[in-house]
Write a protein that holds these residues in place. Structure first.
Motif, mmCIF file in Angstrom:
data_model
loop_
_atom_site.group_PDB
_atom_site.id
_atom_site.type_symbol
_atom_site.label_atom_id
_atom_site.label_comp_id
_atom_site.label_asym_id
_atom_site.label_seq_id
_atom_site.Cartn_x
_atom_site.Cartn_y
_atom_site.Cartn_z
ATOM 1 N N TYR A 187 0.845 -1.192 0.000
ATOM 2 C CA TYR A 187 0.000 0.000 0.000
ATOM 3 C C TYR A 187 0.881 1.243 0.000
ATOM 4 O O TYR A 187 2.040 1.201 0.419
ATOM 5 C CB TYR A 187 -0.912 0.023 1.236
ATOM 6 N N GLU A 188 0.283 2.328 -0.437
ATOM 7 C CA GLU A 188 0.948 3.621 -0.438
ATOM 8 C C GLU A 188 0.043 4.604 0.298
ATOM 9 O O GLU A 188 -1.164 4.637 0.042
ATOM 10 C CB GLU A 188 1.167 4.079 -1.875
ATOM 11 N N ALA A 189 0.606 5.364 1.199
ATOM 12 C CA ALA A 189 -0.163 6.369 1.933
ATOM 13 C C ALA A 189 0.590 7.693 1.891
ATOM 14 O O ALA A 189 1.812 7.727 2.050
ATOM 15 C CB ALA A 189 -0.371 5.937 3.379
ATOM 16 N N LEU A 190 -0.137 8.760 1.661
ATOM 17 C CA LEU A 190 0.439 10.100 1.669
ATOM 18 C C LEU A 190 -0.217 10.871 2.807
ATOM 19 O O LEU A 190 -1.430 11.094 2.785
ATOM 20 C CB LEU A 190 0.205 10.802 0.335
ATOM 21 N N PHE A 191 0.561 11.229 3.799
ATOM 22 C CA PHE A 191 0.053 11.943 4.964
ATOM 23 C C PHE A 191 0.358 13.427 4.823
ATOM 24 O O PHE A 191 1.488 13.810 4.528
ATOM 25 C CB PHE A 191 0.696 11.414 6.252
ATOM 26 N N LEU A 192 -0.642 14.250 5.054
ATOM 27 C CA LEU A 192 -0.482 15.697 5.088
ATOM 28 C C LEU A 192 -0.363 16.086 6.562
ATOM 29 O O LEU A 192 -1.273 15.829 7.352
ATOM 30 C CB LEU A 192 -1.674 16.393 4.440
ATOM 31 N N ILE A 193 0.745 16.698 6.905
ATOM 32 C CA ILE A 193 1.034 17.010 8.304
ATOM 33 C C ILE A 193 1.068 18.518 8.485
ATOM 34 O O ILE A 193 1.692 19.236 7.697
ATOM 35 C CB ILE A 193 2.373 16.376 8.725
ATOM 36 N N GLU A 194 0.403 18.967 9.521
ATOM 37 C CA GLU A 194 0.353 20.392 9.834
ATOM 38 C C GLU A 194 1.771 20.946 9.940
ATOM 39 O O GLU A 194 2.649 20.347 10.563
ATOM 40 C CB GLU A 194 -0.388 20.572 11.155
ATOM 41 N N SER A 195 2.008 22.091 9.334
ATOM 42 C CA SER A 195 3.360 22.636 9.255
ATOM 43 C C SER A 195 3.964 22.905 10.627
ATOM 44 O O SER A 195 5.167 22.731 10.820
ATOM 45 C CB SER A 195 3.381 23.901 8.406
ATOM 46 N N GLY A 196 3.173 23.319 11.591
ATOM 47 C CA GLY A 196 3.687 23.576 12.940
ATOM 48 C C GLY A 196 4.219 22.313 13.586
ATOM 49 O O GLY A 196 5.285 22.312 14.207
ATOM 50 N N LYS A 197 3.494 21.202 13.452
ATOM 51 C CA LYS A 197 3.945 19.925 14.021
ATOM 52 C C LYS A 197 5.186 19.423 13.310
ATOM 53 O O LYS A 197 6.089 18.876 13.925
ATOM 54 C CB LYS A 197 2.833 18.883 13.928
ATOM 55 N N ALA A 198 5.216 19.589 12.010
ATOM 56 C CA ALA A 198 6.366 19.118 11.232
ATOM 57 C C ALA A 198 7.627 19.896 11.602
ATOM 58 O O ALA A 198 8.719 19.331 11.678
ATOM 59 C CB ALA A 198 6.081 19.242 9.741
ATOM 60 N N ALA A 199 7.488 21.184 11.833
ATOM 61 C CA ALA A 199 8.650 22.028 12.118
ATOM 62 C C ALA A 199 9.150 21.840 13.546
ATOM 63 O O ALA A 199 10.362 21.839 13.784
ATOM 64 C CB ALA A 199 8.301 23.487 11.875
ATOM 65 N N THR A 200 8.246 21.684 14.508
ATOM 66 C CA THR A 200 8.667 21.645 15.901
ATOM 67 C C THR A 200 9.047 20.257 16.394
ATOM 68 O O THR A 200 10.017 20.113 17.126
ATOM 69 C CB THR A 200 7.571 22.208 16.829
ATOM 70 N N ASP A 201 8.275 19.230 16.012
ATOM 71 C CA ASP A 201 8.541 17.899 16.563
ATOM 72 C C ASP A 201 8.301 16.824 15.512
ATOM 73 O O ASP A 201 7.387 16.012 15.635
ATOM 74 C CB ASP A 201 7.671 17.672 17.797
ATOM 75 N N TRP A 202 9.131 16.825 14.478
ATOM 76 C CA TRP A 202 8.956 15.879 13.383
ATOM 77 C C TRP A 202 9.113 14.435 13.853
ATOM 78 O O TRP A 202 8.360 13.559 13.451
ATOM 79 C CB TRP A 202 9.942 16.175 12.254
ATOM 80 N N GLU A 203 10.087 14.165 14.705
ATOM 81 C CA GLU A 203 10.351 12.802 15.173
ATOM 82 C C GLU A 203 9.117 12.187 15.830
ATOM 83 O O GLU A 203 8.753 11.054 15.544
ATOM 84 C CB GLU A 203 11.516 12.805 16.169
ATOM 85 N N ALA A 204 8.470 12.928 16.717
ATOM 86 C CA ALA A 204 7.290 12.414 17.412
ATOM 87 C C ALA A 204 6.115 12.226 16.462
ATOM 88 O O ALA A 204 5.373 11.244 16.557
ATOM 89 C CB ALA A 204 6.901 13.349 18.547
#
Length: 81
Positions: free
Chosen positions: A4-21
């Motif tokens: 399967y292939e999944a493309l997740f759209l992640i809020e920019s604030g979450k991506a910038a501050t805590d990408w690992e989590a």
């Protein structure tokens, strides 16, 4: 198992501050339902074509994983929560 292939759209604030989590939370949902992640690719923050829940920018995570077909409904349900 199927691929399967999944493309997740992640809020920019979450991506910038805590990408690992954020990435870890998504991977744990897939693995919880027997998914085996083959490959993942992070795409930088980009401007969205239209606002999504008030956000005008977002980051993308593309994931290829193996899973049994019945697990997809369970994964979908967990992601909606």
């Amino acid at each position: 198992m199927r691929l399967y292939e999944a493309l997740f759209l992640i809020e920019s604030g979450k991506a910038a501050t805590d990408w690992e989590a954020t990435e870890g939370a998504l991977m744990s949902i897939l693995e919880k339902h027997g998914g085996d992640v083959r490959q993942k690719a992070y795409y930088d923050e980009r401007k969205l074509a239209y606002p999504v829940k008030g956000s005008r920018r977002g980051a993308y995570l593309l994931v290829h994983f193996d899973a049994e077909p019945p697990a997809i409904q369970e994964i979908h349900g967990d992601l909606n929560l």
